[in-house]
Write a protein that holds these residues in place. Structure first.
Motif, mmCIF file in Angstrom:
data_model
loop_
_atom_site.group_PDB
_atom_site.id
_atom_site.type_symbol
_atom_site.label_atom_id
_atom_site.label_comp_id
_atom_site.label_asym_id
_atom_site.label_seq_id
_atom_site.Cartn_x
_atom_site.Cartn_y
_atom_site.Cartn_z
ATOM 1 N N PRO A 1 -82.929 -27.229 -47.332
ATOM 2 C CA PRO A 1 -83.590 -26.013 -46.862
ATOM 3 C C PRO A 1 -83.553 -25.869 -45.344
ATOM 4 O O PRO A 1 -83.499 -26.865 -44.610
ATOM 5 N N LEU A 2 -83.597 -24.618 -44.907
ATOM 6 C CA LEU A 2 -83.650 -24.287 -43.485
ATOM 7 C C LEU A 2 -84.986 -23.627 -43.169
ATOM 8 O O LEU A 2 -85.345 -22.599 -43.755
ATOM 9 N N VAL A 3 -85.724 -24.220 -42.231
ATOM 10 C CA VAL A 3 -86.959 -23.649 -41.697
ATOM 11 C C VAL A 3 -86.681 -23.250 -40.253
ATOM 12 O O VAL A 3 -86.077 -24.028 -39.499
ATOM 13 N N HIS A 4 -87.091 -22.058 -39.861
ATOM 14 C CA HIS A 4 -86.779 -21.569 -38.516
ATOM 15 C C HIS A 4 -88.039 -21.108 -37.796
ATOM 16 O O HIS A 4 -88.887 -20.427 -38.378
ATOM 17 N N THR A 5 -88.150 -21.493 -36.530
ATOM 18 C CA THR A 5 -89.184 -20.983 -35.631
ATOM 19 C C THR A 5 -88.474 -20.321 -34.461
ATOM 20 O O THR A 5 -87.707 -20.979 -33.749
ATOM 21 N N ALA A 6 -88.720 -19.035 -34.244
ATOM 22 C CA ALA A 6 -87.954 -18.283 -33.246
ATOM 23 C C ALA A 6 -88.506 -18.435 -31.839
ATOM 24 O O ALA A 6 -87.779 -18.388 -30.856
ATOM 25 N N HIS A 7 -89.843 -18.563 -31.714
ATOM 26 C CA HIS A 7 -90.541 -18.620 -30.426
ATOM 27 C C HIS A 7 -90.563 -17.252 -29.735
ATOM 28 O O HIS A 7 -91.610 -16.824 -29.264
ATOM 29 N N THR A 8 -89.441 -16.589 -29.624
ATOM 30 C CA THR A 8 -89.410 -15.195 -29.158
ATOM 31 C C THR A 8 -88.379 -14.435 -29.983
ATOM 32 O O THR A 8 -87.429 -15.028 -30.498
ATOM 33 N N TRP A 9 -88.582 -13.118 -30.068
ATOM 34 C CA TRP A 9 -87.679 -12.255 -30.836
ATOM 35 C C TRP A 9 -87.163 -11.147 -29.937
ATOM 36 O O TRP A 9 -87.927 -10.538 -29.195
ATOM 37 N N ALA A 10 -85.870 -10.868 -30.011
ATOM 38 C CA ALA A 10 -85.257 -9.857 -29.149
ATOM 39 C C ALA A 10 -85.912 -8.495 -29.324
ATOM 40 O O ALA A 10 -86.266 -7.824 -28.342
ATOM 41 N N ALA A 11 -86.099 -8.063 -30.564
ATOM 42 C CA ALA A 11 -86.651 -6.733 -30.808
ATOM 43 C C ALA A 11 -88.068 -6.609 -30.278
ATOM 44 O O ALA A 11 -88.470 -5.550 -29.785
ATOM 45 N N PRO B 1 -82.844 -6.016 -20.854
ATOM 46 C CA PRO B 1 -83.107 -6.075 -22.294
ATOM 47 C C PRO B 1 -82.254 -7.143 -22.970
ATOM 48 O O PRO B 1 -81.152 -7.453 -22.537
ATOM 49 N N GLU B 2 -82.801 -7.711 -24.038
ATOM 50 C CA GLU B 2 -82.032 -8.653 -24.826
ATOM 51 C C GLU B 2 -80.891 -7.901 -25.513
ATOM 52 O O GLU B 2 -81.077 -6.778 -25.981
ATOM 53 N N PRO B 3 -79.707 -8.502 -25.597
ATOM 54 C CA PRO B 3 -78.546 -7.788 -26.156
ATOM 55 C C PRO B 3 -78.666 -7.565 -27.658
ATOM 56 O O PRO B 3 -79.338 -8.322 -28.366
ATOM 57 N N GLU B 4 -77.975 -6.543 -28.134
ATOM 58 C CA GLU B 4 -77.967 -6.245 -29.549
ATOM 59 C C GLU B 4 -77.362 -7.399 -30.353
ATOM 60 O O GLU B 4 -77.751 -7.643 -31.502
ATOM 61 N N SER B 5 -76.440 -8.138 -29.750
ATOM 62 C CA SER B 5 -75.820 -9.267 -30.451
ATOM 63 C C SER B 5 -76.862 -10.307 -30.837
ATOM 64 O O SER B 5 -76.792 -10.904 -31.916
ATOM 65 N N ARG B 6 -77.845 -10.522 -29.971
ATOM 66 C CA ARG B 6 -78.901 -11.482 -30.305
ATOM 67 C C ARG B 6 -79.743 -10.951 -31.458
ATOM 68 O O ARG B 6 -80.089 -11.698 -32.375
ATOM 69 N N ARG B 7 -80.072 -9.674 -31.426
ATOM 70 C CA ARG B 7 -80.894 -9.106 -32.499
ATOM 71 C C ARG B 7 -80.180 -9.234 -33.841
ATOM 72 O O ARG B 7 -80.803 -9.539 -34.866
ATOM 73 N N ILE B 8 -78.863 -9.021 -33.835
ATOM 74 C CA ILE B 8 -78.091 -9.147 -35.072
ATOM 75 C C ILE B 8 -78.137 -10.589 -35.578
ATOM 76 O O ILE B 8 -78.321 -10.840 -36.777
ATOM 77 N N CYS B 9 -77.979 -11.544 -34.671
ATOM 78 C CA CYS B 9 -78.032 -12.955 -35.061
ATOM 79 C C CYS B 9 -79.401 -13.313 -35.627
ATOM 80 O O CYS B 9 -79.507 -14.068 -36.609
ATOM 81 N N GLU B 10 -80.455 -12.777 -35.027
ATOM 82 C CA GLU B 10 -81.798 -13.041 -35.535
ATOM 83 C C GLU B 10 -81.983 -12.427 -36.922
ATOM 84 O O GLU B 10 -82.655 -13.019 -37.783
ATOM 85 N N GLN B 11 -81.407 -11.251 -37.130
ATOM 86 C CA GLN B 11 -81.493 -10.623 -38.453
ATOM 87 C C GLN B 11 -80.823 -11.506 -39.505
ATOM 88 O O GLN B 11 -81.336 -11.674 -40.618
ATOM 89 N N GLN B 12 -79.698 -12.103 -39.143
ATOM 90 C CA GLN B 12 -79.003 -12.989 -40.076
ATOM 91 C C GLN B 12 -79.856 -14.207 -40.419
ATOM 92 O O GLN B 12 -79.903 -14.649 -41.575
ATOM 93 N N ILE B 13 -80.540 -14.738 -39.410
ATOM 94 C CA ILE B 13 -81.392 -15.907 -39.647
ATOM 95 C C ILE B 13 -82.560 -15.522 -40.552
ATOM 96 O O ILE B 13 -82.897 -16.240 -41.506
#
Length: 441
Positions: A143-153, A165-177
């Motif tokens: 299993p994968l457990v994730h803690t982001a600490h901060t979120w781009a959006a 601003p945080e780039p859209e590429s980071r937001r996409i990666c966070e969405q995948q996670i």
């Protein structure tokens, strides 16, 4: 239980307040240490930044830091780290494959190209690590457990003036996670609601686990301890001290404190007010490392401001004890460890009403909350505690009891419960999710 904890972009052994090291470093180190004390074996994988670090650092029994080579040791900006995700992942796999071959308690069949069989669970921190963990989860079948600490959006909704601003590429990666992790750990109900709205996160896979504070280290100081702390820091004994502790970047708002404090100093010249700013440049602050010094000069308060370099926790408690007020004017704060450490040290807090700070600070009891970042509004809030000694002292006396509710032992007990649930219902599902083009054998 064996946990592979991934903190690619910054090591838990780095000094908080310098570069990219901050509250997350404190969080990862304390979580790993307390998990180890609860019988969980933790390896924290991070990117090597110095040749002298060595591959494996035994921090304490059950807690190791693994320094993985990925790109040059120096000169690689945080924004360039995505280019090293493959190299870092390869370095992790190489280490774990060798570890599988070394360990007598791992079945021989587990000594594969991926090193599967060593860890029961992966816990990643920040989005870069989450991307690495997503791949390793499927390779290892855990299993994968994730803690982001901060979120781009979330960050982009509350940018400071001049922040990028945080780039859209980071937001996409966070969405995948979000879409692929077995569990997402968040600090507060507010963070849970925010990512549910911004990323359409599944509430069933979100777990609220509040960070803790080291209540044995961060304790109220006696009058004598406060005097000694002020002497050591070169602060007048009779001054009213307002302190900022953290990374020096626009997001954390130290410029808001300076402008507000300058206004209070002008209004009350007889109060002998001093401002202490403890931290190092980070993020946008690296572009103009002397910006706060220049602002203090522009405001005419250079003689009232003391700049201190970042300090390790055992020395940082001295700064908390030397202060009458700790200011936390952040534009975004997922929880607010500085506010919690301040209260544990018996120092009231004036904080922005953002992120987890309304939970961390009990308004009217252990501190004050300020709406927005208008320096004049902040000046009014600081003024209340500077002028009213009785209220300030009463808040300082009440603050440790509030902070005592949060301890790292409680944090890791709740985190272990999240691990157990992920292991119980996520392992089988995880083993079925194999990314295209990645061989298992």
């Amino acid at each position: 239980m064996r946990v592979a904890m991934i903190s690619m972009h910054t090591s838990p052994l780095e000094q908080p307040g310098i570069g990219d090291a901050g509250g997350m470093n404190v969080y990862v180190r304390n979580v790993a240490s307390h998990l180890a004390s609860h019988g969980v074996e933790v390896d924290v994988f991070t990117r090597a930044t110095r040749a002298s670090q060595g591959e494996v650092v035994e921090v304490e029994p059950g807690f190791r830091v693994i320094n993985c080579v990925a790109g040059p040791f120096e000169g690689l900006a945080k924004e360039s780290l995505p280019t090293q995700l493959t190299a870092f992942t390869g370095s992790v796999i190489a280490f774990v494959r060798a570890e599988a071959a070394r360990r007598s308690d791992v079945p021989e069949t587990a000594c594969t190209r991926t090193g599967a069989g060593i860890y029961d669970l992966i816990h990643t921190h920040y989005w870069l690590s989450g991307q690495v963990g997503w791949l390793l989860r499927d390779l290892w079948g855990v299993p994968l457990v994730h803690t982001a600490h901060t979120w781009a959006a979330v960050k982009n909704l509350g940018l400071a003036d001049g922040d990028t601003p945080e780039p859209e590429s980071r937001r996409i990666c966070e969405q995948q996670i979000i879409d692929n992790a077995d569990r997402i750990i968040v600090n507060t109900d507010e963070e849970s609601a925010a990512i549910t709205a911004a990323y359409d996160a599944d509430p069933e896979r979100l777990a609220i686990v509040a960070p803790g504070v080291d209540i044995e280290r961060f304790t109220p100081g006696s009058d004598r301890a406060t005097e000694r702390a002020r002497r050591e820091l070169g602060i007048p004994l009779r001054a009213k001290v307002i302190a900022f502790i953290g990374r020096l970047q626009m997001l954390k708002g130290p410029h808001i404190l300076l402008r507000a404090a300058a206004e209070v100093i002008r209004r009350h010249p007889g109060q002998n007010i001093r401002v202490v700013i403890c931290g190092g440049p980070s993020g946008t602050g690296l572009e103009r490392p002397d910006e706060l010094h220049d602002l203090a000069a522009e405001l005419g308060v250079t003689g009232y401001v003391r700049f201190l370099s970042p300090r390790p926790p055992e020395e940082l408690v001295t700064v908390y004890q030397a202060a009458d007020i700790i200011a936390v004017p952040s534009y975004n704060e997922s929880f607010g460890l500085v506010a919690l450490e301040a209260q544990a040290s018996g120092t009231p807090v004036v904080a922005a009403r953002v992120g987890g700070l309304p939970l961390t600070v009990t308004e009217g009891e252990s501190g004050l909350l300020v709406d927005g970042h208008d320096p004049s509004v902040w000046a009014e809030a600081l003024e209340k505690l500077v002028i009213d000694d009785d209220v300030r002292i009463a808040m300082g006396a009440a603050a440790p009891a509030h902070a005592a509710v949060y301890s790292w032992d409680v944090t890791v007990e709740r985190m272990q419960a999240v691990y157990d649930r992920a292991l119980g219902d996520g392992a089988a599902e995880s083993s079925d999710r194999v990314p295209h083009g990645v061989p298992l054998h």
